[in-house]
Design an enzyme around this catalytic site. Structure first.
Site, PDB file in Angstrom:
ATOM      1  N   LYS A   1      -0.276  15.549 -16.941  1.00 16.89           N
ATOM      2  CA  LYS A   1       0.801  15.836 -15.973  1.00 16.89           C
ATOM      3  C   LYS A   1       2.166  15.477 -16.525  1.00 16.89           C
ATOM      4  O   LYS A   1       3.092  16.272 -16.469  1.00 16.89           O
ATOM      5  CB  LYS A   1       0.630  14.995 -14.690  1.00 16.89           C
ATOM      6  CG  LYS A   1      -0.470  15.375 -13.775  1.00 16.89           C
ATOM      7  CD  LYS A   1      -0.340  14.630 -12.444  1.00 16.89           C
ATOM      8  CE  LYS A   1      -0.325  13.121 -12.538  1.00 16.89           C
ATOM      9  NZ  LYS A   1      -1.554  12.510 -13.051  1.00 16.89           N
TER      10      LYS A   1
ATOM     11  N   ARG B   1       0.211  11.246  -3.369  1.00 18.58           N
ATOM     12  CA  ARG B   1      -1.172  10.941  -3.749  1.00 18.58           C
ATOM     13  C   ARG B   1      -2.033  10.516  -2.573  1.00 18.58           C
ATOM     14  O   ARG B   1      -3.225  10.245  -2.763  1.00 18.58           O
ATOM     15  CB  ARG B   1      -1.196   9.813  -4.778  1.00 18.58           C
ATOM     16  CG  ARG B   1      -0.683  10.220  -6.121  1.00 18.58           C
ATOM     17  CD  ARG B   1      -0.948   9.146  -7.147  1.00 18.58           C
ATOM     18  NE  ARG B   1      -0.360   9.552  -8.404  1.00 18.58           N
ATOM     19  CZ  ARG B   1      -0.441   8.872  -9.534  1.00 18.58           C
ATOM     20  NH1 ARG B   1      -1.081   7.734  -9.577  1.00 18.58           N
ATOM     21  NH2 ARG B   1       0.122   9.305 -10.626  1.00 18.58           N
TER      22      ARG B   1
ATOM     23  N   ARG C   1      -5.043   7.270 -25.641  1.00 23.25           N
ATOM     24  CA  ARG C   1      -3.658   6.917 -25.313  1.00 23.25           C
ATOM     25  C   ARG C   1      -3.481   5.408 -25.317  1.00 23.25           C
ATOM     26  O   ARG C   1      -2.431   4.897 -25.696  1.00 23.25           O
ATOM     27  CB  ARG C   1      -3.299   7.491 -23.931  1.00 23.25           C
ATOM     28  CG  ARG C   1      -1.846   7.276 -23.554  1.00 23.25           C
ATOM     29  CD  ARG C   1      -1.466   7.958 -22.257  1.00 23.25           C
ATOM     30  NE  ARG C   1      -1.852   7.169 -21.084  1.00 23.25           N
ATOM     31  CZ  ARG C   1      -1.672   7.553 -19.834  1.00 23.25           C
ATOM     32  NH1 ARG C   1      -1.144   8.735 -19.579  1.00 23.25           N
ATOM     33  NH2 ARG C   1      -2.028   6.791 -18.826  1.00 23.25           N
TER      34      ARG C   1
ATOM     35  N   ARG D   1       0.371   0.388 -22.150  1.00 22.63           N
ATOM     36  CA  ARG D   1       0.287   0.273 -20.682  1.00 22.63           C
ATOM     37  C   ARG D   1      -0.836  -0.684 -20.294  1.00 22.63           C
ATOM     38  O   ARG D   1      -1.954  -0.574 -20.782  1.00 22.63           O
ATOM     39  CB  ARG D   1       0.033   1.662 -20.061  1.00 22.63           C
ATOM     40  CG  ARG D   1       1.274   2.482 -19.958  1.00 22.63           C
ATOM     41  CD  ARG D   1       0.995   3.874 -19.428  1.00 22.63           C
ATOM     42  NE  ARG D   1       0.288   3.918 -18.161  1.00 22.63           N
ATOM     43  CZ  ARG D   1       0.281   4.965 -17.356  1.00 22.63           C
ATOM     44  NH1 ARG D   1       0.954   6.057 -17.689  1.00 22.63           N
ATOM     45  NH2 ARG D   1      -0.398   4.944 -16.227  1.00 22.63           N
TER      46      ARG D   1
ATOM     47  N   ARG E   1      -9.198   4.186 -11.913  1.00 18.12           N
ATOM     48  CA  ARG E   1      -8.135   5.132 -11.526  1.00 18.12           C
ATOM     49  C   ARG E   1      -8.692   6.527 -11.273  1.00 18.12           C
ATOM     50  O   ARG E   1      -8.198   7.252 -10.401  1.00 18.12           O
ATOM     51  CB  ARG E   1      -7.031   5.155 -12.600  1.00 18.12           C
ATOM     52  CG  ARG E   1      -6.103   3.938 -12.454  1.00 18.12           C
ATOM     53  CD  ARG E   1      -5.343   3.623 -13.731  1.00 18.12           C
ATOM     54  NE  ARG E   1      -4.574   4.726 -14.217  1.00 18.12           N
ATOM     55  CZ  ARG E   1      -4.346   4.953 -15.529  1.00 18.12           C
ATOM     56  NH1 ARG E   1      -4.847   4.153 -16.439  1.00 18.12           N
ATOM     57  NH2 ARG E   1      -3.607   5.967 -15.880  1.00 18.12           N
TER      58      ARG E   1
HETATM   59  P1  AMP Z   1       0.908   7.391 -13.360  1.00 14.04           P
HETATM   60  O1  AMP Z   1       1.911   7.120 -14.423  1.00 14.04           O
HETATM   61  O2  AMP Z   1       1.257   8.593 -12.550  1.00 14.04           O
HETATM   62  O3  AMP Z   1      -0.500   7.430 -13.883  1.00 14.04           O
HETATM   63  O4  AMP Z   1       0.973   6.158 -12.335  1.00 14.04           O
HETATM   64  C1  AMP Z   1       0.673   4.847 -12.783  1.00 14.04           C
HETATM   65  C2  AMP Z   1       0.434   3.933 -11.598  1.00 14.04           C
HETATM   66  O5  AMP Z   1       1.611   3.875 -10.787  1.00 14.04           O
HETATM   67  C3  AMP Z   1      -0.678   4.371 -10.648  1.00 14.04           C
HETATM   68  O6  AMP Z   1      -1.969   3.991 -11.091  1.00 14.04           O
HETATM   69  C4  AMP Z   1      -0.261   3.640  -9.376  1.00 14.04           C
HETATM   70  O7  AMP Z   1      -0.551   2.264  -9.453  1.00 14.04           O
HETATM   71  C5  AMP Z   1       1.262   3.797  -9.404  1.00 14.04           C
HETATM   72  N1  AMP Z   1       1.675   5.042  -8.737  1.00 14.04           N
HETATM   73  C6  AMP Z   1       2.287   6.119  -9.297  1.00 14.04           C
HETATM   74  N2  AMP Z   1       2.513   7.074  -8.401  1.00 14.04           N
HETATM   75  C7  AMP Z   1       2.042   6.616  -7.212  1.00 14.04           C
HETATM   76  C8  AMP Z   1       1.964   7.134  -5.900  1.00 14.04           C
HETATM   77  N3  AMP Z   1       2.409   8.365  -5.603  1.00 14.04           N
HETATM   78  N4  AMP Z   1       1.415   6.350  -4.943  1.00 14.04           N
HETATM   79  C9  AMP Z   1       0.974   5.111  -5.204  1.00 14.04           C
HETATM   80  N5  AMP Z   1       0.983   4.565  -6.418  1.00 14.04           N
HETATM   81  C10 AMP Z   1       1.514   5.301  -7.431  1.00 14.04           C
END
Ligand code: AMP
Length: 191
Positions: free
Chosen positions: A13, A88, A127, A133, A144
């Site tokens: 994404k 989400r 990754r 991270r 996740r």
């Molecule tokens: P991502 O970089 O999109 O994989 O997001 C990393 C982490 O950020 C996720 O595992 C959540 O802990 C938090 N996060 C990102 N976007 C959201 C969202 N829309 N709602 C809740 N937590 C989020």
């Protein structure tokens, strides 16, 4: 153009959203990136988000929704935006609907990147070697994926009912997938 990018962790994404936002000239709004930035800067928002992120859980809706509301109020989103990783949850879908109604805006399309789940885990483990991270380790990666399946995958139905989902196969190299996305949006008459 007002787009959402949805798909499980590791589907690509972020990479694809970045390319498309540059191509379309609209800002990419990645909630994950905003949270990570706040964690790095040790802001209040970062402190509120960190433990959820490290555990592979979603940050609470109130926190996430407030952050997105503030971001979408900024001037640079007037001509469009690409939301990456939001909404989400059911609550976030409702909040986004409210925010857009207040701004008198509508979504054009929801781009869904689909990738097989074992491939996703393999990608994320790769990754993890370079990302730095905290949430890129095998247990959290698997968790996740489960959180996505339970809380986010069902939301697709809502957008499917609205007829705005554009599904794209996320398997392949970055250029190939990018071409597919542009082609699919054009075919759906969204660009
Ligand atoms: P991502 O970089 O999109 O994989 O997001 C990393 C982490 O950020 C996720 O595992 C959540 O802990 C938090 N996060 C990102 N976007 C959201 C969202 N829309 N709602 C809740 N937590 C989020």
């Amino acid at each position: 153009m007002r787009l959402l990018f949805m798909g499980p962790p590791g589907a690509g994404k972020g990479t694809q959203a970045m390319r498309l936002s540059a191509e379309l000239g609209v800002p990419q709004i990645s909630t994950g990136d905003i949270f990570r930035h706040n964690v790095a800067e040790q802001t209040e928002l970062g402190q509120a988000a960190q433990r959820f992120m490290d555990a592979g859980e979603y940050v609470p809706d109130e926190v996430t929704n407030e952050m997105v509301r503030a971001r979408l109020a900024e001037e640079d989103t007037r001509q469009g935006f690409l939301l990456d990783g939001y909404p989400r949850t059911v609550d976030q879908v409702q909040t986004l609907d409210e925010i857009l109604a207040e701004l008198d805006q509508e979504l054009d399309a929801v781009v869904v990147l689909s990738v097989d789940s074992e491939e996703l885990i393999a990608r994320l483990l790769k990754r993890a070697e370079t990302s730095g991270r905290n949430d890129d380790n095998e247990d959290v990666i698997r968790h996740r994926q489960e959180v996505f399946k339970a809380q986010t995958a069902p939301l697709l139905q809502t957008y499917e009912q609205r007829g705005i989902v554009v599904e794209v196969d996320g398997l392949g190299d970055v250029d190939e997938v990018a071409e597919r996305i542009v082609g699919a949006l054009a075919a759906a008459d969204k660009s």
